[in-house]
Design an enzyme around this catalytic site. Sequence first.
Site, mmCIF file in Angstrom:
data_model
loop_
_atom_site.group_PDB
_atom_site.id
_atom_site.type_symbol
_atom_site.label_atom_id
_atom_site.label_comp_id
_atom_site.label_asym_id
_atom_site.label_seq_id
_atom_site.Cartn_x
_atom_site.Cartn_y
_atom_site.Cartn_z
ATOM 1 N N HIS A 326 0.855 -1.195 0.000
ATOM 2 C CA HIS A 326 0.000 0.000 0.000
ATOM 3 C C HIS A 326 0.880 1.231 0.000
ATOM 4 O O HIS A 326 1.934 1.256 0.633
ATOM 5 C CB HIS A 326 -0.914 0.030 1.235
ATOM 6 C CG HIS A 326 -2.063 0.967 1.076
ATOM 7 N ND1 HIS A 326 -1.957 2.313 1.309
ATOM 8 C CD2 HIS A 326 -3.337 0.753 0.675
ATOM 9 C CE1 HIS A 326 -3.124 2.882 1.075
ATOM 10 N NE2 HIS A 326 -3.987 1.971 0.684
ATOM 11 N N ASP A 383 -7.981 -5.123 -0.157
ATOM 12 C CA ASP A 383 -8.479 -6.004 -1.227
ATOM 13 C C ASP A 383 -8.124 -7.466 -1.021
ATOM 14 O O ASP A 383 -8.587 -8.323 -1.772
ATOM 15 C CB ASP A 383 -7.900 -5.532 -2.574
ATOM 16 C CG ASP A 383 -8.434 -4.154 -2.938
ATOM 17 O OD1 ASP A 383 -7.626 -3.249 -3.212
ATOM 18 O OD2 ASP A 383 -9.666 -3.974 -2.890
HETATM 19 C C1 SDX Z 1 -6.155 0.185 -3.057
HETATM 20 O O1 SDX Z 1 -4.312 4.649 -2.113
HETATM 21 C C2 SDX Z 1 -5.271 4.065 -1.537
HETATM 22 O O2 SDX Z 1 -5.694 4.442 -0.457
HETATM 23 C C3 SDX Z 1 -5.872 2.891 -2.287
HETATM 24 C C4 SDX Z 1 -6.891 2.055 -1.543
HETATM 25 C C5 SDX Z 1 -8.162 2.831 -1.277
HETATM 26 O O3 SDX Z 1 -8.869 2.500 -0.296
HETATM 27 O O4 SDX Z 1 -8.501 3.720 -2.093
HETATM 28 O O5 SDX Z 1 -6.345 1.616 -0.303
HETATM 29 C C6 SDX Z 1 -7.306 0.821 -2.339
HETATM 30 O O6 SDX Z 1 -5.901 0.527 -4.184
HETATM 31 C C7 SDX Z 1 -5.296 -0.818 -2.318
HETATM 32 C C8 SDX Z 1 -4.104 -1.338 -3.188
HETATM 33 C C9 SDX Z 1 -4.615 -2.449 -4.131
HETATM 34 N N1 SDX Z 1 -3.546 -2.832 -5.073
HETATM 35 C C10 SDX Z 1 -2.931 -4.029 -4.987
HETATM 36 O O7 SDX Z 1 -3.109 -4.841 -4.079
HETATM 37 C C11 SDX Z 1 -1.947 -4.303 -6.131
HETATM 38 C C12 SDX Z 1 -0.645 -4.900 -5.563
HETATM 39 N N2 SDX Z 1 0.063 -3.829 -4.815
HETATM 40 C C13 SDX Z 1 0.999 -3.033 -5.514
HETATM 41 O O8 SDX Z 1 0.984 -2.972 -6.882
HETATM 42 C C14 SDX Z 1 1.558 -1.840 -4.745
HETATM 43 O O9 SDX Z 1 1.844 -2.266 -3.488
HETATM 44 C C15 SDX Z 1 0.703 -0.583 -4.684
HETATM 45 C C16 SDX Z 1 0.311 -0.127 -6.035
HETATM 46 C C17 SDX Z 1 -0.500 -0.805 -3.853
HETATM 47 C C18 SDX Z 1 1.542 0.516 -4.008
HETATM 48 O O10 SDX Z 1 2.606 0.748 -4.847
HETATM 49 P P1 SDX Z 1 3.709 1.881 -4.523
HETATM 50 O O11 SDX Z 1 3.383 2.589 -3.273
HETATM 51 O O12 SDX Z 1 3.887 2.698 -5.764
HETATM 52 O O13 SDX Z 1 4.983 1.032 -4.225
HETATM 53 P P2 SDX Z 1 5.934 0.401 -5.325
HETATM 54 O O14 SDX Z 1 5.117 -0.169 -6.442
HETATM 55 O O15 SDX Z 1 6.973 1.394 -5.659
HETATM 56 O O16 SDX Z 1 6.546 -0.825 -4.514
HETATM 57 C C19 SDX Z 1 7.659 -0.602 -3.608
HETATM 58 C C20 SDX Z 1 8.450 -1.917 -3.639
HETATM 59 C C21 SDX Z 1 8.873 -2.302 -5.050
HETATM 60 O O17 SDX Z 1 10.035 -3.123 -4.925
HETATM 61 P P3 SDX Z 1 11.527 -2.408 -5.088
HETATM 62 O O18 SDX Z 1 11.467 -1.594 -6.381
HETATM 63 O O19 SDX Z 1 11.690 -1.568 -3.856
HETATM 64 O O20 SDX Z 1 12.465 -3.572 -5.169
HETATM 65 O O21 SDX Z 1 7.617 -3.000 -3.184
HETATM 66 C C22 SDX Z 1 7.426 -3.933 -4.241
HETATM 67 C C23 SDX Z 1 7.762 -3.201 -5.516
HETATM 68 O O22 SDX Z 1 8.196 -4.127 -6.503
HETATM 69 N N3 SDX Z 1 6.019 -4.316 -4.198
HETATM 70 C C24 SDX Z 1 5.574 -5.560 -4.377
HETATM 71 C C25 SDX Z 1 4.176 -5.463 -4.202
HETATM 72 N N4 SDX Z 1 3.831 -4.188 -3.934
HETATM 73 C C26 SDX Z 1 4.981 -3.476 -3.932
HETATM 74 N N5 SDX Z 1 6.190 -6.717 -4.652
HETATM 75 C C27 SDX Z 1 5.405 -7.823 -4.776
HETATM 76 N N6 SDX Z 1 4.038 -7.807 -4.635
HETATM 77 C C28 SDX Z 1 3.405 -6.649 -4.344
HETATM 78 N N7 SDX Z 1 2.081 -6.614 -4.194
#
Ligand code: SDX
Length: 447
Positions: A326, A383
């Site tokens: 998140h 989710d």
């Molecule tokens: C919602 O914003 C809100 O409030 C949203 C929400 C709401 O109520 O409105 O809470 C609802 O959208 C919840 C999120 C639902 N999405 C998912 O579950 C999709 C999977 N999660 C990710 O794609 C990710 O965690 C996000 C999009 C939620 C957040 O992404 P960020 O903050 O941009 O972080 P990032 O993508 O830069 O990740 C940081 C690191 C990365 O690794 P490094 O580059 O540091 O090596 O964490 C890793 C990412 O690769 N990472 C994951 C991961 N999520 C982040 N690795 C594996 N699986 C994951 N799910």
Amino acid sequence: MMSYIGAQKKIHNTEYIEMSEIAKIELGGKTYELPIIEGTENEKGIDISKLRGATGGYITIDPGFKNTGSTKSAITYLDGENGILRYRGYSIEELAEKASFLEVAYLIIYGELPNEEQFGAFAHSITNHTLVHEDMKQFFEAYPAKAHPMGVLSSMVCSLSTFYPESLNQDRDEEAIDLTIHRLIAKLPTLAAWSYKNSMRHPVVYPKNSLDYCENFLSMMFAMPTSEYQIDQTIVSALNKLLILHADHEQNCSTSTVRLVGSSHANLYASISAGISALWGPLHGGANQAVIEMLEQINNDGGDVDKWVAKAKDKSDPFRLMGFGHRVYKNFDPRATIIKVACDRVLDQMGIDDPLLDIAKKLEKVALEDEYFKSRNLYPNVDFYSGIIYKAIGIPTEMFTVMFSIGRLPGWIAQWKEMRANNEPIGRPRQIYTGSNERDYVSLEKR
Ligand code: SDX
């Protein structure tokens, strides 16, 4: 660099010097002072609204707005480090346990919990606006059965504006805006249920004024012309809780979309339609559908959780653990905690033994003990478990994000209302240009 200057501040006619913060930045040998603003929960922000003019053209850059606030808001407080979420000061734990979704919708939109008279009038108005114009039925029939319900919902919500042309210029008419708010809250479940019925090529089921908000939605989804829907209070209570937990979440992607579209003074129907489209993405609200599809994929692959956690960690593998991570919560998502408990209770009360729940729990356990996830503060988000309850209720997977939209609607409305009430300027970010410098046109034959 942060430093302090004295500032005269008069409160209750008492003259006293209060130390207020400013930020200083040094650019090209000059020092610029930027005011600090502080919220009611001690969050602090550097106000850069005058930066470009003061510095002769400097702007800030922050892809994804990870460090940038777009507004000041009194609606929802989120503490990502401590897993706190409150709507208008009330904790989601209390509201999910004690309130109805319509009560929470009223609270989020109007700022206070309604008294009995206010709630009665609000619920009565919502009940009496649940029908959509009969002409809209033919819109549904024009969609292919396989149409994704989020595409249908976003179009239908924008189409509502064509049946209420007076809603297009409601800028300052509070009563007219309230009518649109009530119409949207009342009609979204009807549009959602009818999109499902259309996908099944079943006749639509009309709303019933004798049913409450959640009961009515379930009846429109699952009743048939030949049989009533048997109301199960376990399911109604679970749905009520899920909608409350999704009701607002400050400046997330879809809410920021609603505010940005609304900042051009586009009408509320168009702004909400844009929010629905933004929520559809699998990185945002679409994740609840992606989680179930992921759990089914792992289950069909033999349930080897370690293998899939390894894939999620492998940078060369596009697979991500959906429902994990998140932008704000760098500790547990309090909503996921509540939904996980509700999962166990609902499936137990319904006598359902869903292997996907076992896989989800195993995934959570393995991931939370793994350095990759711990070092990146990746925890289950809202989710991760919600789809398991929706599935137990009988909601089809493609409708999960539609459920998120129904829950989030009061938040989108409240944020749009607040942005308009504060006369916020049209949103128009700047950029840093990195393209070609000036060059002359060359005729086709000479290229
Ligand atoms: C919602 O914003 C809100 O409030 C949203 C929400 C709401 O109520 O409105 O809470 C609802 O959208 C919840 C999120 C639902 N999405 C998912 O579950 C999709 C999977 N999660 C990710 O794609 C990710 O965690 C996000 C999009 C939620 C957040 O992404 P960020 O903050 O941009 O972080 P990032 O993508 O830069 O990740 C940081 C690191 C990365 O690794 P490094 O580059 O540091 O090596 O964490 C890793 C990412 O690769 N990472 C994951 C991961 N999520 C982040 N690795 C594996 N699986 C994951 N799910």
